[in-house]
Design a protein around this motif. Structure first.
Motif, PDB file in Angstrom:
ATOM      1  N   MET A   1       0.806  -1.114  -0.008  1.00 34.61           N
ATOM      2  CA  MET A   1      -0.089   0.035   0.059  1.00 34.61           C
ATOM      3  C   MET A   1       0.846   1.308   0.264  1.00 34.61           C
ATOM      4  O   MET A   1       0.594   2.245  -0.834  1.00 34.61           O
ATOM      5  N   LEU A   2       1.878   1.220   0.797  1.00 31.95           N
ATOM      6  CA  LEU A   2       2.936   2.446   0.835  1.00 31.95           C
ATOM      7  C   LEU A   2       3.412   2.705  -0.656  1.00 31.95           C
ATOM      8  O   LEU A   2       3.290   3.829  -1.044  1.00 31.95           O
ATOM      9  N   LEU A   3       3.748   1.748  -1.340  1.00 35.54           N
ATOM     10  CA  LEU A   3       4.348   1.802  -2.825  1.00 35.54           C
ATOM     11  C   LEU A   3       3.376   2.243  -3.545  1.00 35.54           C
ATOM     12  O   LEU A   3       3.673   3.153  -4.697  1.00 35.54           O
ATOM     13  N   ARG A   4       2.145   1.829  -3.545  1.00 36.61           N
ATOM     14  CA  ARG A   4       0.747   2.243  -4.475  1.00 36.61           C
ATOM     15  C   ARG A   4       0.527   3.681  -3.926  1.00 36.61           C
ATOM     16  O   ARG A   4      -0.076   4.456  -4.829  1.00 36.61           O
ATOM     17  N   TRP A   5       0.695   4.263  -2.504  1.00 36.34           N
ATOM     18  CA  TRP A   5       0.318   5.580  -2.215  1.00 36.34           C
ATOM     19  C   TRP A   5       1.190   6.547  -2.666  1.00 36.34           C
ATOM     20  O   TRP A   5       1.056   7.663  -2.922  1.00 36.34           O
ATOM     21  N   LEU A   6       2.717   6.037  -2.791  1.00 35.57           N
ATOM     22  CA  LEU A   6       3.603   7.198  -2.962  1.00 35.57           C
ATOM     23  C   LEU A   6       3.534   8.053  -4.186  1.00 35.57           C
ATOM     24  O   LEU A   6       3.575   9.344  -4.116  1.00 35.57           O
ATOM     25  N   PRO A   7       3.214   7.415  -5.533  1.00 37.09           N
ATOM     26  CA  PRO A   7       2.788   8.197  -6.713  1.00 37.09           C
ATOM     27  C   PRO A   7       1.672   9.157  -6.550  1.00 37.09           C
ATOM     28  O   PRO A   7       1.807  10.257  -7.098  1.00 37.09           O
ATOM     29  N   VAL A   8       0.528   8.802  -5.611  1.00 33.40           N
ATOM     30  CA  VAL A   8      -0.496   9.519  -5.407  1.00 33.40           C
ATOM     31  C   VAL A   8      -0.047  10.825  -4.710  1.00 33.40           C
ATOM     32  O   VAL A   8      -0.708  11.914  -4.845  1.00 33.40           O
ATOM     33  N   HIS A   9       0.775  10.500  -3.485  1.00 30.99           N
ATOM     34  CA  HIS A   9       1.373  11.636  -2.740  1.00 30.99           C
ATOM     35  C   HIS A   9       2.271  12.637  -3.412  1.00 30.99           C
ATOM     36  O   HIS A   9       2.074  13.699  -3.526  1.00 30.99           O
ATOM     37  N   ARG A  10       3.222  12.028  -4.451  1.00 33.66           N
ATOM     38  CA  ARG A  10       4.049  12.943  -5.164  1.00 33.66           C
ATOM     39  C   ARG A  10       2.876  13.668  -6.220  1.00 33.66           C
ATOM     40  O   ARG A  10       3.550  14.696  -6.554  1.00 33.66           O
ATOM     41  N   ALA A  11       1.793  13.270  -6.620  1.00 39.85           N
ATOM     42  CA  ALA A  11       1.000  13.824  -7.616  1.00 39.85           C
ATOM     43  C   ALA A  11       0.421  14.990  -6.884  1.00 39.85           C
ATOM     44  O   ALA A  11      -0.135  15.832  -7.513  1.00 39.85           O
ATOM     45  N   ARG A  12       0.079  14.879  -5.655  1.00 42.94           N
ATOM     46  CA  ARG A  12      -0.487  15.801  -4.994  1.00 42.94           C
ATOM     47  C   ARG A  12      -0.059  17.228  -4.863  1.00 42.94           C
ATOM     48  O   ARG A  12      -0.851  18.153  -5.308  1.00 42.94           O
ATOM     49  N   ALA A  13       1.253  17.335  -4.738  1.00 44.68           N
ATOM     50  CA  ALA A  13       1.693  18.937  -5.094  1.00 44.68           C
ATOM     51  C   ALA A  13       1.617  19.246  -6.475  1.00 44.68           C
ATOM     52  O   ALA A  13       1.365  20.628  -6.717  1.00 44.68           O
ATOM     53  N   ALA A  14       1.777  18.466  -7.678  1.00 41.97           N
ATOM     54  CA  ALA A  14       1.629  19.096  -8.855  1.00 41.97           C
ATOM     55  C   ALA A  14       0.154  19.213  -9.197  1.00 41.97           C
ATOM     56  O   ALA A  14      -0.299  20.390  -9.590  1.00 41.97           O
ATOM     57  N   ALA A  15      -0.722  18.596  -8.542  1.00 39.75           N
ATOM     58  CA  ALA A  15      -2.152  18.795  -8.691  1.00 39.75           C
ATOM     59  C   ALA A  15      -2.593  20.023  -7.804  1.00 39.75           C
ATOM     60  O   ALA A  15      -3.600  20.613  -8.214  1.00 39.75           O
ATOM     61  N   ALA A  16      -2.005  20.308  -6.733  1.00 39.57           N
ATOM     62  CA  ALA A  16      -2.318  21.539  -5.799  1.00 39.57           C
ATOM     63  C   ALA A  16      -2.070  22.620  -6.791  1.00 39.57           C
ATOM     64  O   ALA A  16      -3.069  23.961  -6.541  1.00 39.57           O
ATOM     65  N   ALA A  17      -0.964  22.873  -7.526  1.00 42.99           N
ATOM     66  CA  ALA A  17      -1.028  24.082  -8.267  1.00 42.99           C
ATOM     67  C   ALA A  17      -1.623  24.076  -9.599  1.00 42.99           C
ATOM     68  O   ALA A  17      -1.782  25.192 -10.024  1.00 42.99           O
ATOM     69  N   ALA A  18      -2.317  22.989 -10.163  1.00 46.87           N
ATOM     70  CA  ALA A  18      -3.382  23.103 -11.281  1.00 46.87           C
ATOM     71  C   ALA A  18      -4.732  23.452 -10.769  1.00 46.87           C
ATOM     72  O   ALA A  18      -4.909  24.602 -10.309  1.00 46.87           O
ATOM     73  N   ALA A  19      -5.584  22.283 -10.717  1.00 46.19           N
ATOM     74  CA  ALA A  19      -7.044  22.718 -10.624  1.00 46.19           C
ATOM     75  C   ALA A  19      -7.540  22.240  -9.304  1.00 46.19           C
ATOM     76  O   ALA A  19      -6.729  21.403  -8.421  1.00 46.19           O
ATOM     77  N   PRO A  20      -8.563  22.565  -8.806  1.00 43.53           N
ATOM     78  CA  PRO A  20      -9.151  22.354  -7.483  1.00 43.53           C
ATOM     79  C   PRO A  20      -9.361  20.872  -7.311  1.00 43.53           C
ATOM     80  O   PRO A  20      -9.733  20.132  -8.523  1.00 43.53           O
TER      81      PRO A  20
ATOM     82  N   GLU B   1      -7.014   8.396  -1.166  1.00 46.94           N
ATOM     83  CA  GLU B   1      -5.791   8.238  -0.345  1.00 46.94           C
ATOM     84  C   GLU B   1      -4.946   9.510  -0.693  1.00 46.94           C
ATOM     85  O   GLU B   1      -3.789   9.733   0.329  1.00 46.94           O
ATOM     86  N   ARG B   2      -5.241  10.383  -1.538  1.00 45.71           N
ATOM     87  CA  ARG B   2      -4.376  11.545  -1.592  1.00 45.71           C
ATOM     88  C   ARG B   2      -4.648  12.622  -0.369  1.00 45.71           C
ATOM     89  O   ARG B   2      -3.772  13.266   0.098  1.00 45.71           O
ATOM     90  N   HIS B   3      -5.555  12.239   0.532  1.00 42.24           N
ATOM     91  CA  HIS B   3      -6.070  12.954   1.686  1.00 42.24           C
ATOM     92  C   HIS B   3      -5.283  12.459   2.839  1.00 42.24           C
ATOM     93  O   HIS B   3      -5.634  13.039   3.982  1.00 42.24           O
ATOM     94  N   PHE B   4      -4.619  11.415   2.851  1.00 41.41           N
ATOM     95  CA  PHE B   4      -3.983  10.988   4.079  1.00 41.41           C
ATOM     96  C   PHE B   4      -2.822  12.011   4.316  1.00 41.41           C
ATOM     97  O   PHE B   4      -1.832  12.523   3.591  1.00 41.41           O
TER      98      PHE B   4
END
Length: 146
Positions: free
Chosen positions: A87-106, A114-117
């Protein structure tokens, strides 16, 4: 050491409950059906069920001091740890995409639950889990006393 293992196990479980609750509240099960969530339901609930069963066995070990129960609890922790690592390995890309998505759209419906963890909870859960596994193993080996 036996009680320290129990304390770390319970604290780990509390963090896990928080993460599971967040995932469920953010629609993780529904997202799993649509492919939005990267955490497979069988892995997540298998992790939870085995960890809970192991905790019950550990409490039984503390009540009876039966060495076989200590080893059974440790044996249950091995797949728990493996599923957690998956689960950690599957969560890491989601977490990394969080910063990029925060700058883009709401955030919308296509955001994995799991992005909300909270990172602190994920790290604390993992660190406490490692400590728990080590303490349970040392206890099962008879190292460290009560």
């Amino acid at each position: 050491m036996h009680i320290a293992a129990l304390v770390t196990w319970v604290l780990t479980a509390l963090g896990g409950f928080y993460l599971l609750g967040t995932w469920l509240a953010r629609g993780g099960v529904k997202q799993q059906r649509t492919g939005t969530s990267r955490l497979p339901v069988p892995v997540l609930f298998g992790h939870f069920a085995l960890a809970a069963a192991g905790l019950v066995v550990w409490i039984a070990y503390l009540a009876t001091d039966g060495r076989a129960l200590a080893w059974t609890a440790f044996g249950l922790l091995v797949p728990v740890a493996l599923l957690g690592f998956v689960m950690l390995l599957r969560w890491l890309p989601v977490h990394r995409a969080r910063a990029a998505a925060a700058a883009a759209a709401p955030a919308g419906d296509d955001v994995p639950a799991e992005r909300h963890f909270p990172v602190a909870v994920v790290l604390g859960h993992g660190l406490l889990a490692v400590v728990t596994v080590v303490l349970v193993l040392l206890s099962a080996l008879g190292i460290g006393g009560n």
